[in-house]
Structures are given as C-alpha cells and as structure tokens.
Design an enzyme around this catalytic site. Structure first.
Site, PDB file in Angstrom:
ATOM      1  N   ARG A  75       0.824  -1.210   0.000  1.00  0.00           N
ATOM      2  CA  ARG A  75       0.000   0.000   0.000  1.00  0.00           C
ATOM      3  C   ARG A  75       0.855   1.256   0.000  1.00  0.00           C
ATOM      4  O   ARG A  75       2.038   1.244   0.334  1.00  0.00           O
ATOM      5  CB  ARG A  75      -0.925   0.051   1.212  1.00  0.00           C
ATOM      6  CG  ARG A  75      -0.230   0.110   2.580  1.00  0.00           C
ATOM      7  CD  ARG A  75      -0.179   1.497   3.197  1.00  0.00           C
ATOM      8  NE  ARG A  75       0.709   1.524   4.344  1.00  0.00           N
ATOM      9  CZ  ARG A  75       1.998   1.818   4.269  1.00  0.00           C
ATOM     10  NH1 ARG A  75       2.547   2.104   3.106  1.00  0.00           N
ATOM     11  NH2 ARG A  75       2.762   1.826   5.340  1.00  0.00           N
ATOM     12  N   ASP A  84      -2.529   5.908  13.203  1.00  0.00           N
ATOM     13  CA  ASP A  84      -3.444   4.750  13.345  1.00  0.00           C
ATOM     14  C   ASP A  84      -3.311   4.116  14.724  1.00  0.00           C
ATOM     15  O   ASP A  84      -4.307   3.749  15.349  1.00  0.00           O
ATOM     16  CB  ASP A  84      -3.266   3.719  12.209  1.00  0.00           C
ATOM     17  CG  ASP A  84      -1.859   3.152  12.087  1.00  0.00           C
ATOM     18  OD1 ASP A  84      -0.917   3.686  12.724  1.00  0.00           O
ATOM     19  OD2 ASP A  84      -1.693   2.155  11.352  1.00  0.00           O
ATOM     20  N   ASP A 232      -1.977  -0.903   7.531  1.00  0.00           N
ATOM     21  CA  ASP A 232      -1.415  -1.669   6.405  1.00  0.00           C
ATOM     22  C   ASP A 232      -2.188  -2.960   6.158  1.00  0.00           C
ATOM     23  O   ASP A 232      -2.515  -3.310   5.019  1.00  0.00           O
ATOM     24  CB  ASP A 232       0.048  -2.015   6.677  1.00  0.00           C
ATOM     25  CG  ASP A 232       0.865  -0.804   7.066  1.00  0.00           C
ATOM     26  OD1 ASP A 232       0.364   0.315   6.894  1.00  0.00           O
ATOM     27  OD2 ASP A 232       1.999  -0.986   7.535  1.00  0.00           O
ATOM     28  N   TYR A 285      10.108   2.995  15.581  1.00  0.00           N
ATOM     29  CA  TYR A 285       8.650   2.812  15.522  1.00  0.00           C
ATOM     30  C   TYR A 285       8.012   2.606  16.904  1.00  0.00           C
ATOM     31  O   TYR A 285       7.130   3.352  17.318  1.00  0.00           O
ATOM     32  CB  TYR A 285       8.298   1.646  14.576  1.00  0.00           C
ATOM     33  CG  TYR A 285       6.821   1.607  14.271  1.00  0.00           C
ATOM     34  CD1 TYR A 285       6.300   2.368  13.236  1.00  0.00           C
ATOM     35  CD2 TYR A 285       5.945   0.855  15.043  1.00  0.00           C
ATOM     36  CE1 TYR A 285       4.940   2.369  12.967  1.00  0.00           C
ATOM     37  CE2 TYR A 285       4.593   0.854  14.782  1.00  0.00           C
ATOM     38  CZ  TYR A 285       4.096   1.605  13.737  1.00  0.00           C
ATOM     39  OH  TYR A 285       2.742   1.614  13.475  1.00  0.00           O
TER      40      TYR A 285
HETATM   41  C1  GLA Z   1       3.749   1.426   9.533  1.00  0.00           C
HETATM   42  C2  GLA Z   1       2.718   0.728  10.398  1.00  0.00           C
HETATM   43  C3  GLA Z   1       1.347   1.395  10.258  1.00  0.00           C
HETATM   44  C4  GLA Z   1       1.434   2.896  10.456  1.00  0.00           C
HETATM   45  C5  GLA Z   1       2.556   3.492   9.613  1.00  0.00           C
HETATM   46  C6  GLA Z   1       2.785   4.961   9.897  1.00  0.00           C
HETATM   47  O1  GLA Z   1       3.484   1.230   8.194  1.00  0.00           O
HETATM   48  O2  GLA Z   1       2.618  -0.638  10.084  1.00  0.00           O
HETATM   49  O3  GLA Z   1       0.449   0.799  11.161  1.00  0.00           O
HETATM   50  O4  GLA Z   1       1.600   3.217  11.803  1.00  0.00           O
HETATM   51  O5  GLA Z   1       3.787   2.826   9.818  1.00  0.00           O
HETATM   52  O6  GLA Z   1       1.671   5.698   9.555  1.00  0.00           O
END
Ligand code: GLA
Length: 465
Positions: A75, A84, A232, A285
């Site tokens: 995506r 999210d 995602d 993260y």
């Molecule tokens: C990663 C995570 C998502 C989201 C994005 C940032 O892709 O898997 O859940 O938090 O980072 O928007």
C-alpha cells in the site's frame, strides 16, 4: 463539532446511503482479469507471465501444479501518518505490487515453504501446529508464522479443530514484488497473504470475513514485534481497484471509498534508503508508540473528567482517540491541552517517572511490544512533539477527505489544497515526528521542484518511499 468536521460527517452519511459498503467475505476469483486490469480494461501481460512462472517454479520444486493462488497487495498512504496506533483514521490505497502465494494441499503434516528468492530466503519446513513458537527475531519466516497463527489460533479455527478438522499440510511457493523495507508494507502483505492462505486451505472462508481477518492479522503482526496500528493490514484486505479508502478504527474497523479528484496521479518514488521497521523497533517505531501513549496518560491525568487518574498505572485509556472521545473534546481542545500541559524539548526518564507518578513505566505499559527495550535503549522522550504532530495530522486527514468529497469546488482548486496538506504533513513528520531522512527530504523537494503539487514520505519513514 467544528464546521469542517460536521460537514465531513454529513458527507460520509450521504455517501454511505448511496453505496453502503459491505464488509464481506474474502473474494475468490477464477481469472486474473478480475484482479489486474490496466486503464483500458485489459489484463496486463506481465501479470500473466508472473503467474505462469510461479506455476513452472512450483512444478520444479514439488513435481505437481499448485491448486490455488493467494494474493495480498502492498500500500501507499496518501495522508494520516503515525496516527493509526493512536486510534485515528487514515487514507491509504493499495498498490498493484503484491505478495503471491501458490499452494497445494499435502497429505503430510507439514508446511513446506519455498520462496522465489531462494538465496535470500532458503526453504523452511514448519509443523502445522498453530501454537508453535515464533523463530528468532530476524527470521523471515516469522512473517509467515504471524499470519498463519493469527488465523489458526482464532476461535473459528479452534472450533473446527475441536470438531475434528486437522490443520492442513501444504506445499507453498512465495513470490513477492512489493519492495522490501521501502515503506509500502511488504510485511503486512506477507502476513495478510499467509493468513489468507491458512484461511482458504483450512476451509475457514465462510466463517472469517474481511473485518475479522483484519482484526486477527493486526494482532498477528504484533508477534513479529511491531506495535503496528492496523492501517497496512486493513487496506491490504479491504482495498478496491482504483479507490483510496478512508479507514476508521473506532468504534470498529470501517472503510469508506474516497474520490480523489480526477486528473491527478500519485507517483511513488523510492529514496532507495532502506528502512527496516523490525531492526530499528526500539529506537524508532515502537518508541513513537510509547511516546504517544505517554502523551495520552499525561493528558488524561491533567484533563480527564471521567476517572480519577493519578498515575500511568491507573490510566484506562490506550489511545489519544479514546481519551478524546470519552471526554467529547474536539480536535482543537486536544491541541490546547497538548500545548498547555506537555513540555517541549523532551523528557528524561526520571522526568517521566515523576510526571507519571510511576515506579515502573515498563510494568505499566507492558502491553506494548518491546517496551522493556524501548525503555532501556533511549534516554529522551519527545512527548509534546509527537502528540502535536498526531493531532495536526488528524486535522489534515479530515480536511483532505472533506476536500475530496466537496462538490462545488473545481478539481484544480482541490488539487492545490490537497498538495498543500501533503507538504504540511511531510514538514510535520520531519520536524515534530523526526521520522524523515536527508534522502526523503531531498526527494520530496525534488518532486515539488519538478512539478508535483504536493510530496511527502509514505509509511513509517526513516527511509523508503
Ligand atoms: C507502519 C505501520 C502502520 C502505520 C505506519 C505509519 O506502516 O505498520 O500501522 O503506523 O507505519 O503511519
């Protein structure tokens, strides 16, 4: 409710009455043209060739043809980054690039797994046991296991196993064209396709619909260690061709198509600096997830009207969204609270222990993956800056969607405004969320200088697209 939000809610209702979107079953199709069409409505040859190649490789390895293919796309997120996991809505679309799994059932009680890139991902043979342990942290097969276990330990699967159905053995061949470590969700595509494989092979398609699958897979991917928010996996499962989806996570997962004004194209450019979420979890993260949770607790301790919250231990809210909605605050009220309560420039660990009135922050937040390592591996936590980004990004997503749904504005005018929101999002991710990179800043700037009306990092950041 502020006027833009009121308008948005009204528009959402109108749209939904026109085309109520069923959250339905995982589709099973019998021809590639049902999935891969170009703008002229014909099947692109490259896809056909890829499937034929998979069949050939499968036969070379297993001396038989595959019985089915499973696929799940990567995506790109248009806007709504790092919100999210705070409970707020996002606006991604799926890519044509996908994970493909060819499989055939096997009489043996094993999952024999081969990958098109045999050098990087050598053969693995797993048991069919849904409760088997995950492998060591760096193993690629953990993504498969995360998806497999997400479905096979569900109550639907447990009921089937109790009724005498054994987990099916399989011969499996994986071929992904989703770029890895590029911020376009190759990991979610892997986990979703593995979960869908388990679902299909074990006859659970009728009992687990898309919505349930999304919930299971979001939890499943956490087994890999990421405190993922769910965007995602949800878009990989719920996407439709040619549509951007506004995804809500509360009160439950719901997807709404959002019309992007005609005449605009999204170009996804790779900075070619890899960004591995798993390898940097504790300083990037998951640290952001922890910082956002701490923001929620500090605001709850100061402003919540529902409970008497005196410490991180007694805080019932897991997300800023929950706190906001329990108290009926609009976005600007939350922003006022962020501005008045949270300290700019970061907190040390002892500052936080004092502010949260806690003897063990690790213990209080122990539902967050790798919380211990996050606490050990960092010295400063930027609570104000992260929360400030989150709330402003929430506003940008709402504005973006409202502009897309607005009917009385020309496409040109819409495009200008949407581009501006994307630029603002990038600036905020760079400055307040600190998840851009030199290469991404340069690439987005080059895009703008070359005629893009807006440009921003997509996905978690620190590299990628
Ligand atoms: C990663 C995570 C998502 C989201 C994005 C940032 O892709 O898997 O859940 O938090 O980072 O928007």
């Amino acid at each position: 409710m502020d006027p833009i939000n009121a308008k948005l809610q009204e528009e959402i209702k109108v749209q939904e009455q026109k085309s109520p979107e069923m959250i339905d079953q995982i589709p099973v199709v019998t021809q590639l043209a049902d999935i891969y069409l170009d703008t002229n409505g014909s099947l692109k040859e490259v896809h056909e060739r890829r499937y034929l190649n998979c069949i050939k490789r499968f036969e070379q390895i297993y001396e038989q043809k595959p019985e089915f293919f499973i696929r799940a796309p990567g995506r790109a997120n248009i806007i709504g980054e790092h919100i999210d996991y705070c409970g707020y809505s996002v606006l991604p679309f799926a890519l044509e690039q996908d994970f493909l799994i060819a499989y055939a059932k096997s009489p043996k009680d094993e999952l024999r797994i081969n990958n098109i890139d045999m050098a990087l991902f050598p053969e693995e043979i797993l048991e069919t046991d849904p409760y088997q342990k995950m492998r060591e942290e760096t193993s690629w097969i953990n993504y498969f296991l995360a998806g497999y276990k997400a479905v096979m330990t569900s109550k639907e699967s447990e009921a089937a196993i109790k009724a005498g159905q054994k987990p099916t053995g399989m011969k499996i061949f994986i071929d992904s064209v989703v770029p890895m470590e590029a911020g376009v969700s190759s990991s979610a595509a892997f986990v979703v396709s593995s979960a869908t494989l388990a679902l299909h092979a074990n006859n659970l398609v009728d009992s687990i619909d898309k919505n349930k699958l999304a919930k299971y897979v979001i939890e499943g991917e956490k087994l890999v260690g990421t405190a993922t928010g769910g965007m995602d996996q949800t878009i990989s499962i719920m996407a439709e061709m040619g549509q951007a989806k506004y995804i809500e996570f509360n009160p439950k997962i719901a997807c709404h198509s959002t019309p992007i004004p005609e005449g605009y194209t999204f170009v996804i450019a790779n900075s070619l600096t890899p960004s591995s979420k798993v390898a940097t979890l504790t300083t990037r993260y998951n640290k952001r997830v922890v910082e956002c949770r701490i923001a929620t607790i500090l605001l709850a301790m100061a402003f919540d009207n529902e409970h008497d919250i005196t410490s991180s231990k007694s805080c019932p809210y897991k997300t800023l969204y929950e706190l906001q909605h329990a108290n009926g605050w609009d976005n600007d009220t939350v922003l006022d609270h962020i501005n008045s309560k949270l300290k700019k420039g970061g907190y040390s660990k002892s500052d936080l222990e004092e502010a949260l009135n806690s003897n063990s922050i690790v213990g209080d937040l122990n539902d967050i993956e790798h919380i211990y390592e996050v606490w050990q591996n960092n010295v400063r936590f930027h609570i104000f800056e992260r929360a400030y980004h989150v709330l402003n990004e929430v506003k940008r997503v709402e504005q973006f969607r409202a502009i897309c749904l607005e009917q009385s504005v020309s496409n040109e005018e819409k495009g200008e405004k949407l581009g501006q929101l994307m630029n603002e999002s990038h600036e905020s991710l760079k400055t307040y969320y600190e998840c851009s990179s030199i290469e991404l800043d340069e690439l987005t700037q080059l895009c703008r200088e070359s005629g893009a009306i807006g440009s921003r990092v997509t996905g978690a950041g620190w590299g990628g697209c």
